[in-house]
Design a protein around this motif. Structure first.
Motif, short mmCIF file in Angstrom:
data_model
loop_
_atom_site.label_atom_id
_atom_site.label_comp_id
_atom_site.label_asym_id
_atom_site.label_seq_id
_atom_site.Cartn_x
_atom_site.Cartn_y
_atom_site.Cartn_z
N CYS A 475 0.81 -1.22 0.00
CA CYS A 475 0.00 0.00 0.00
C CYS A 475 0.85 1.28 0.00
O CYS A 475 1.97 1.30 0.50
CB CYS A 475 -0.94 0.03 1.21
SG CYS A 475 -2.19 -1.26 1.17
N ASP A 476 0.25 2.34 -0.55
CA ASP A 476 0.86 3.67 -0.51
C ASP A 476 0.45 4.44 0.74
O ASP A 476 1.22 5.25 1.26
CB ASP A 476 0.45 4.47 -1.75
CG ASP A 476 0.86 3.79 -3.04
OD1 ASP A 476 2.06 3.52 -3.20
OD2 ASP A 476 -0.01 3.52 -3.88
N ARG A 477 -0.76 4.20 1.19
CA ARG A 477 -1.26 4.77 2.44
C ARG A 477 -2.12 3.75 3.14
O ARG A 477 -2.66 2.83 2.49
CB ARG A 477 -2.14 6.02 2.17
CG ARG A 477 -1.42 7.30 1.91
CD ARG A 477 -2.40 8.48 1.88
NE ARG A 477 -3.42 8.35 0.84
CZ ARG A 477 -4.73 8.51 1.05
NH1 ARG A 477 -5.19 8.75 2.27
NH2 ARG A 477 -5.59 8.40 0.04
N ILE A 478 -2.30 3.89 4.45
CA ILE A 478 -3.12 2.95 5.21
C ILE A 478 -3.99 3.72 6.19
O ILE A 478 -3.49 4.49 7.03
CB ILE A 478 -2.25 1.93 5.99
CG1 ILE A 478 -1.35 1.14 5.02
CG2 ILE A 478 -3.14 0.98 6.79
CD1 ILE A 478 -0.34 0.26 5.72
N TYR A 479 -5.31 3.53 6.06
CA TYR A 479 -6.24 4.02 7.06
C TYR A 479 -6.40 2.96 8.15
O TYR A 479 -6.43 1.76 7.85
CB TYR A 479 -7.61 4.29 6.45
CG TYR A 479 -7.71 5.53 5.59
CD1 TYR A 479 -7.85 6.79 6.17
CD2 TYR A 479 -7.69 5.44 4.20
CE1 TYR A 479 -7.96 7.94 5.38
CE2 TYR A 479 -7.81 6.56 3.40
CZ TYR A 479 -7.94 7.81 4.00
OH TYR A 479 -8.05 8.94 3.22
N THR A 480 -6.53 3.39 9.39
CA THR A 480 -6.81 2.46 10.48
C THR A 480 -8.22 2.69 10.99
O THR A 480 -8.71 3.83 11.04
CB THR A 480 -5.81 2.63 11.64
OG1 THR A 480 -5.80 4.00 12.07
CG2 THR A 480 -4.42 2.20 11.22
N LEU A 481 -8.87 1.60 11.34
CA LEU A 481 -10.26 1.64 11.76
C LEU A 481 -10.38 0.97 13.13
O LEU A 481 -9.84 -0.13 13.33
CB LEU A 481 -11.12 0.90 10.73
CG LEU A 481 -12.63 1.13 10.70
CD1 LEU A 481 -12.96 2.59 10.41
CD2 LEU A 481 -13.27 0.24 9.63
N SER A 482 -11.04 1.62 14.06
CA SER A 482 -11.25 1.04 15.40
C SER A 482 -12.67 1.33 15.84
O SER A 482 -13.09 2.50 15.87
CB SER A 482 -10.26 1.63 16.41
OG SER A 482 -10.52 1.12 17.72
N GLU A 483 -13.42 0.29 16.13
CA GLU A 483 -14.80 0.42 16.60
C GLU A 483 -15.62 1.31 15.68
O GLU A 483 -16.40 2.15 16.12
CB GLU A 483 -14.83 0.94 18.04
CG GLU A 483 -14.17 0.01 19.03
CD GLU A 483 -14.22 0.53 20.46
OE1 GLU A 483 -14.79 1.63 20.67
OE2 GLU A 483 -13.71 -0.14 21.35
N GLY A 484 -15.43 1.13 14.37
CA GLY A 484 -16.22 1.86 13.40
C GLY A 484 -15.77 3.28 13.12
O GLY A 484 -16.42 4.01 12.36
N THR A 485 -14.64 3.68 13.70
CA THR A 485 -14.13 5.04 13.52
C THR A 485 -12.76 5.00 12.86
O THR A 485 -11.89 4.22 13.27
CB THR A 485 -14.02 5.76 14.88
OG1 THR A 485 -15.32 5.82 15.48
CG2 THR A 485 -13.48 7.17 14.71
N ILE A 486 -12.57 5.83 11.83
CA ILE A 486 -11.24 5.96 11.24
C ILE A 486 -10.36 6.77 12.20
O ILE A 486 -10.67 7.92 12.53
CB ILE A 486 -11.31 6.63 9.86
CG1 ILE A 486 -11.99 5.68 8.86
CG2 ILE A 486 -9.92 7.00 9.35
CD1 ILE A 486 -12.14 6.23 7.46
N THR A 487 -9.29 6.14 12.65
CA THR A 487 -8.45 6.76 13.68
C THR A 487 -7.16 7.37 13.15
O THR A 487 -6.52 8.15 13.84
CB THR A 487 -8.10 5.71 14.77
OG1 THR A 487 -7.53 4.56 14.12
CG2 THR A 487 -9.33 5.30 15.54
N ALA A 488 -6.76 7.01 11.92
CA ALA A 488 -5.52 7.57 11.38
C ALA A 488 -5.44 7.33 9.89
O ALA A 488 -6.08 6.43 9.34
CB ALA A 488 -4.29 6.98 12.08
N ASP A 489 -4.65 8.16 9.23
CA ASP A 489 -4.32 8.03 7.80
C ASP A 489 -2.80 8.08 7.74
O ASP A 489 -2.20 9.14 7.88
CB ASP A 489 -4.96 9.17 7.02
CG ASP A 489 -4.57 9.18 5.54
OD1 ASP A 489 -3.88 8.26 5.11
OD2 ASP A 489 -4.97 10.14 4.84
#
Length: 509
Positions: A475-489
């Motif tokens: 990947c070039d970028r990675i979004y993180t998801l926790s409990e239905g919320t995007i927490t970081a890009d």
């Protein structure tokens, strides 16, 4: 008495147009855990179906010796009567029967010609305790998760006084916690004197529990390695499986990133039946042309729910938010609208939702864009064949013809058919949900190469994966998801497993 509980000698199995096994030999010692490795289509499952009687004596060449005696099985009941029990990757439980009923299905506990339910439930409870399950035996299978269902299958095997337990990809559909519990159970069964054969693509699991590893490639035995001799490394196994070194498990990727192709703003999704429960909370993300964007999250974080809700609202209720394509707001309220607007979604469950397993490769490839093959409302069958044949060759789908039934292909080749289907539809954005789940390292490399090719063509790619190394590798970028919320890009240059896990476990404020 020899030290081997099982010897398979010079097994050859042929299907029309394909020699699935050629002079394969296998020796399994009593009380050991013996792993079988190989690429998808190498012949692993075919060999086990020969052993268990799914492919009966007379349909193959060669000999099977079990507990020092030559054996010939006409069906699976013959093998089970001697204590050989196979648990297939596709679990064979009846969803609407209870745990106890499933355990003793076909092997009922009877009294005076009637089923003895007290004995059935008591014995089932004792078997469940052996596999570490505390669920009530009268609980229906539909009420327990896949991890527990796998344990019910093992309890069912124990009810048949199993001596040799065969597990085909037992952790393929399990999360890390359930996988660890299952592997611990296999080790416990070894202590109780039960021999196991495990087929797995997860090399770290094999190194953890196996005593011996037999590698099969292209229907032939390559070698058997002893774990105790310290001759096993993941690199050694991979080389045996694919016939070459994979110095880098991920192909080189040079980003050619262009303008934004997809943007999702303030995307909120409620549970499909419990409308008060919010599954996705105000998600914002974007993808540019030529970019590979990952979505990382623990089980239950909402990754698949996010993807399906965007793709034609195939998941969720009370969905709010906006979707923009090339800067213009679009509607994706149905699958046809999503596809029409250039968005495609390759599901994580290819067998249930991604493919028609009883139809051929040709129709699966053409199914997403039949309009491209139609003249006056009729599909041009010749052109359909030409298109599918082109993908069979370019995608290296291992089948002699596009008329082959898709359900008979290996997992890796099925996944290539899924990708071919969406490539034929020619979307601008392709969402890939667990694109390499259940396939071997060689096929994974091919899938990664295809993803790179699509990105180089200017497609926007979203990859959802449970494997952090995979996301970090492609990947070039990675979004993180926790409990239905995007927490970081997180940009690729800054991403580490530790950082991603930190964001993946971040609690909602």
């Amino acid at each position: 008495m020899t030290s081997n509980i099982l010897e398979m000698r010079n097994i050859t199995k042929t299907f029309p147009g394909v020699k699935a096994l050629q002079d394969v030999s296998l020796e399994v010692k009593r009380g050991e855990i013996h792993a079988i490795c190989g690429e998808n289509g190498a012949g692993k499952s075919t060999l086990m179906k020969v052993l268990s009687g799914v492919y009966p004596a007379g349909s193959y060449e060669g000999e099977i010796h079990f507990e020092d005696e030559p054996v010939e099985f006409k069906n699976i009941n013959d093998s089970e009567s001697l204590g050989i029990v196979i648990i297939h990757q596709e679990l064979a439980l009846s969803p609407f029967l209870s745990i106890a009923e499933n355990i003793f299905l076909g092997n009922e506990r009877q009294k005076n010609g009637w089923i003895d339910w007290n004995a059935t439930n008591l014995e089932a409870a004792a078997l469940l305790a052996r596999v570490g399950l505390r669920d009530n035996p009268i609980t229906k299978i539909t009420e327990i998760g896949v991890g527990k269902q796998q344990l019910v299958e093992i309890a069912k095997a124990l009810s048949k006084r199993v001596k040799l337990l065969i597990l085909d990809e037992p952790t393929a559909a399990l999360n890390d916690e359930d996988s660890a519990h299952l592997l611990d159970l296999i080790l416990q069964l070894k202590e109780q004197g039960i021999t196991s054969i495990i087929i797995s693509h997860k090399l770290n699991e094999i190194k953890r529990i196996a005593d011996s590893v037999t590698i099969i490639r292209d229907g032939k035995t390559v070698e058997t390695l002893e774990v105790a001799a310290n001759t096993i490394s993941e690199e050694r196994i991979i080389k045996g499986m694919v016939g070459r070194d994979l110095d880098n498990r991920y192909p080189d990727h040079t980003p050619h990133i262009g303008e934004e192709v997809l943007r999702i703003e303030d995307w909120t999704v409620h549970h499909p039946t419990d409308h008060s429960r919010v599954v996705i909370h105000g998600a914002n993300l974007n993808v540019r042309r030529g970019e590979i964007v990952g979505i990382a999250g623990l089980m239950g974080a909402g990754r698949t729910e996010l993807a399906m809700s965007v793709f034609g609202r195939t998941y969720g209720s009370n969905i709010t938010g906006k979707v923009f394509k090339d800067g213009k707001e679009i509607r994706t309220h149905s699958v046809s609208e999503a596809v029409k607007n250039g968005i495609a979604y390759a599901t994580e469950d290819r067998k249930r939702y991604g493919l028609n397993l009883i139809d051929d490769i040709k129709r699966n490839v053409s199914g997403s864009a039949l309009g491209k093959l139609a003249t006056w409302g009729w599909v041009d069958a010749n052109q359909e064949f030409v298109v599918a044949e082109g993908y069979r060759k370019s995608m290296n789908i291992k089948s002699p013809t596009v008329a082959a039934i898709t359900g008979k292909l290996s997992g890796g080749n099925q996944q290539k058919v899924v990708l071919s289907k969406w490539m034929f539809a020619d979307p601008d954005v392709l969402i890939l949900d667990e694109p390499t789940r259940g396939i071997d390292v060689g096929a994974k490399y091919e899938i990664y190469t295809i993803i790179n090719t699509l990105a180089a063509e200017g497609k926007g790619i979203i990859v959802i994966s449970s494997e952090l190394p995979e996301l970090l590798g492609i990947c070039d970028r990675i979004y993180t998801l926790s409990e239905g919320t995007i927490t970081a890009d997180v940009p690729r240059a800054e991403a580490t497993p530790e950082l991603l896990m930190q964001y993946m476990t971040q609690e909602k404020e």
